[in-house]
Scaffold this active site. Structure first.
Site, short mmCIF file in Angstrom:
data_model
loop_
_atom_site.label_atom_id
_atom_site.label_comp_id
_atom_site.label_asym_id
_atom_site.label_seq_id
_atom_site.Cartn_x
_atom_site.Cartn_y
_atom_site.Cartn_z
N ASP A 193 22.88 82.15 -101.03
CA ASP A 193 22.60 80.74 -100.78
C ASP A 193 21.13 80.48 -101.13
O ASP A 193 20.30 80.17 -100.26
CB ASP A 193 22.88 80.40 -99.31
CG ASP A 193 24.35 80.56 -98.98
OD1 ASP A 193 25.15 79.77 -99.49
OD2 ASP A 193 24.70 81.50 -98.23
N HIS A 211 26.59 89.67 -94.30
CA HIS A 211 26.00 89.38 -92.99
C HIS A 211 25.48 90.66 -92.34
O HIS A 211 24.42 90.68 -91.71
CB HIS A 211 27.04 88.75 -92.05
CG HIS A 211 27.56 87.42 -92.51
ND1 HIS A 211 28.85 87.25 -92.93
CD2 HIS A 211 26.97 86.21 -92.58
CE1 HIS A 211 29.05 85.98 -93.25
NE2 HIS A 211 27.92 85.33 -93.05
N GLY A 239 29.86 83.00 -88.72
CA GLY A 239 30.94 83.93 -88.40
C GLY A 239 31.73 84.33 -89.64
O GLY A 239 31.26 84.18 -90.76
N LEU A 289 32.36 87.36 -90.49
CA LEU A 289 31.28 88.21 -91.01
C LEU A 289 31.79 89.24 -92.02
O LEU A 289 32.89 89.78 -91.88
CB LEU A 289 30.60 88.93 -89.84
CG LEU A 289 30.02 87.99 -88.77
CD1 LEU A 289 29.34 88.80 -87.67
CD2 LEU A 289 29.05 86.98 -89.36
N HIS A 290 30.97 89.51 -93.00
CA HIS A 290 31.28 90.50 -94.04
C HIS A 290 30.03 91.35 -94.26
O HIS A 290 29.02 91.20 -93.55
CB HIS A 290 31.75 89.81 -95.32
CG HIS A 290 30.84 88.70 -95.78
ND1 HIS A 290 29.55 88.93 -96.21
CD2 HIS A 290 31.02 87.36 -95.84
CE1 HIS A 290 29.00 87.79 -96.56
NE2 HIS A 290 29.86 86.82 -96.32
O1 PAF Z 1 24.50 80.25 -94.29
C1 PAF Z 1 25.15 79.89 -93.27
O2 PAF Z 1 26.02 80.63 -92.78
C2 PAF Z 1 24.87 78.56 -92.62
O3 PAF Z 1 24.57 77.59 -93.57
C3 PAF Z 1 23.78 78.64 -91.53
C4 PAF Z 1 22.44 79.03 -92.11
C5 PAF Z 1 24.18 79.64 -90.46
C6 PAF Z 1 23.61 77.27 -90.86
O4 PAF Z 1 24.80 76.83 -90.29
#
Ligand code: PAF
Length: 293
Positions: free
Chosen positions: A153, A40, A34, A36-37
């Site tokens: 990430d 996402h 969540g 969100l930006h």
């Molecule tokens: O990258 C994320 O937002 C989180 O690490 C994920 C992949 C949703 C797992 O909780």
């Protein structure tokens, strides 16, 4: 604009995904926590661009936060998130409770070796076990799909890919480019913790990555020199550094003391106050975060 259907239980999510496939369509899955930006939203856009019927999950996963990390203050705004996913055309959102993801008696952890050792693994013990445990559960519920993750990430994507291959999960893991503000700052839900002055200092991560990318483009291959260029930018602006490190782009094995002969990921994690920011660039593959090199 059609609001996404909100699913709260594993059974409802599984049934929804099965229905999509029964209608001879394919599922696109965007796992998130969540807040969100645009990063996402770019994952949802990548899924929709493939013509996939897209479901996002919104779950602030307690098992991936350490005891002194920001689980309690992690931003939560389901209504705003639903509105932004509706604009993208996401069809469903899975927003489970903690008990739904970790039912009473829960005793199973999914753990990936090796790739979880360097970078964030050294500073966030148990973090990747939390990520792989929740993502494995989500993949098990969603079933066959393409799942979209951001390359900010970088280590997380590598770990999830490994897990998916090792467990033979019917999921295509799709890694999408890091989305940046025009000045180069990588989008992150944690950027909203930053006051304007701190946000300005946070740009040192992109500047550090740029310094190394530019040197790499000029032919520099000494890992320590490249790392040093990034480190001095970051050290001059950030309050605390977890790491500025180079690793093999596939195995993530550290490259200190070596000359680069193949693509290498230069990754940074550093703090402003209690806000931890990460960023990376793959030398030999990615453009500089500031453009150019
Ligand atoms: O990258 C994320 O937002 C989180 O690490 C994920 C992949 C949703 C797992 O909780």
């Amino acid at each position: 604009m059609v609001k996404p259907v909100v699913l709260r239980s594993r059974e409802d999510l599984r049934a929804w995904c099965n229905n999509v496939r029964a209608s001879h369509e394919s599922v696109g899955f965007v796992p998130t926590m969540g807040a969100l930006h645009a990063g996402h939203r770019s994952l949802a856009q990548a899924s929709l661009a493939r013509g996939l019927v897209t479901v996002a999950s919104i779950f602030v996963n307690p098992s991936q936060f350490g005891p002194n990390e920001d689980f309690d203050r992690y931003p939560r705004d389901l209504d705003a998130d639903l509105a932004s996913l509706a604009l993208e055309g996401v069809a469903a959102v899975f927003a489970p409770s903690v008990e739904e993801m970790y039912p009473a008696g829960d005793s199973t952890t999914v753990s990936v070796r090796n790739l979880t050792t360097p970078f964030c693994g050294r500073f966030r013990p148990g973090h990747f076990d939390g990520v792989t445990t929740v993502v494995a559960r989500l993949f098990a519920i969603v079933g066959p799909c393409a799942a979209f993750f951001g390359k900010k990430d970088y280590q997380q994507v590598a770990v999830i890919r490994r897990m998916t291959t090792d467990l033979a999960l019917p999921v295509e893991v799709v890694a999408c480019a890091t989305v940046r503000d025009p000045d180069g700052l990588a989008m992150s839900s944690r950027n909203r913790y930053l006051a304007p002055e701190a946000r300005h200092r946070a740009l040192s991560l992109a500047r550090g990555l740029h310094a190394a990318s530019a040197a790499y483009a000029r032919g520099e291959r000494d890992a320590d020199v490249l790392r040093g260029l990034a480190h001095s930018e970051v050290a001059s602006a950030m309050d605390r550094i977890d790491y500025v490190e180079l690793g093999d782009a596939d195995s993530l094995a550290p490259l200190a003391g070596q000359m680069l002969t193949k693509p290498a990921v230069l990754a940074i994690a550093a703090y402003l106050g209690t806000t931890r920011l990460i960023d990376n660039v793959v030398l030999g593959v990615d453009a500089s975060p500031l453009g150019g090199a």
